[in-house]
Design an enzyme around this catalytic site. Structure first.
Site, PDB file in Angstrom:
ATOM      1  CG  ASP A 147       0.341   6.676   5.563  1.00 34.88           C
ATOM      2  OD1 ASP A 147      -0.372   6.109   4.562  1.00 34.88           O
ATOM      3  OD2 ASP A 147       1.677   6.517   5.667  1.00 34.88           O
ATOM      4  CG  ASP A 169      -0.328   1.714   3.139  1.00 33.68           C
ATOM      5  OD1 ASP A 169       0.090   2.133   2.088  1.00 33.68           O
ATOM      6  OD2 ASP A 169      -0.083   2.476   4.144  1.00 33.68           O
TER       7      ASP A 169
END
Length: 155
Positions: free
Chosen positions: A111, A128
């Site tokens: 991330d 995402d």
């Protein structure tokens, strides 16, 4: 059906490659950047959304692969569902499989988007966003279809 499969495959490949290239940059090339509103910072997520189920860290990739396999079998048996939702399905599969590959490659999902202006938000990635976009498209199509059915039935 062939047209939808070609479009879905193209979308899948493009989203998957973009996501993996960007993640490689953050994981291996130190692409971190601090900004006043949003920062690009490497972080590993060992769970799912908001690090839930991180206690399943070592098993999560296999659980998720089984879920993808079940979804693939379902779509193979229900080609009409794929034909109706091929765009969001391509986004969901590309984002999901890219995140699963991260678990095998890096030990956790890579991330890097970190919003911190006004409030702190979870760190997330391009995959995402594509998964969220796929879900939004499905919800939109379902609402639209429901409204059309209500009009047709005079409700």
């Amino acid at each position: 059906m062939k047209k939808e499969l070609k479009i879905a495959t193209t979308i899948f490949i493009v989203v998957f490659i973009i996501d993996q290239v960007v993640k490689y940059g953050f994981a291996n090339l130190g692409w971190d950047v601090d900004g006043p509103y949003m920062s690009l910072k490497l972080a590993y997520n060992y769970g799912v959304a908001f690090s839930m189920f991180s206690f399943l860290e070592h098993y999560l990739k296999y659980i998720q692969l089984v879920i993808v396999l079940i979804a693939t079998i379902y779509l193979f048996l229900n080609k009409d569902v794929f034909k109706e939702y091929y765009l969001p399905i391509a986004l969901l599969f590309a984002g999901g499989l890219s995140n699963i590959l991260d678990r095998f490659t890096y030990g956790g999902v890579v991330d890097y988007f970190y919003w911190h202006y006004g409030f702190e938000f979870a760190i997330f990635n391009f995959a995402d966003v594509m998964i969220d976009l796929g879900v939004v498209i499905i919800i939109y199509k379902q609402i639209k279809q429901s409204r059309e059915e209500k009009k047709k039935n005079g409700i």
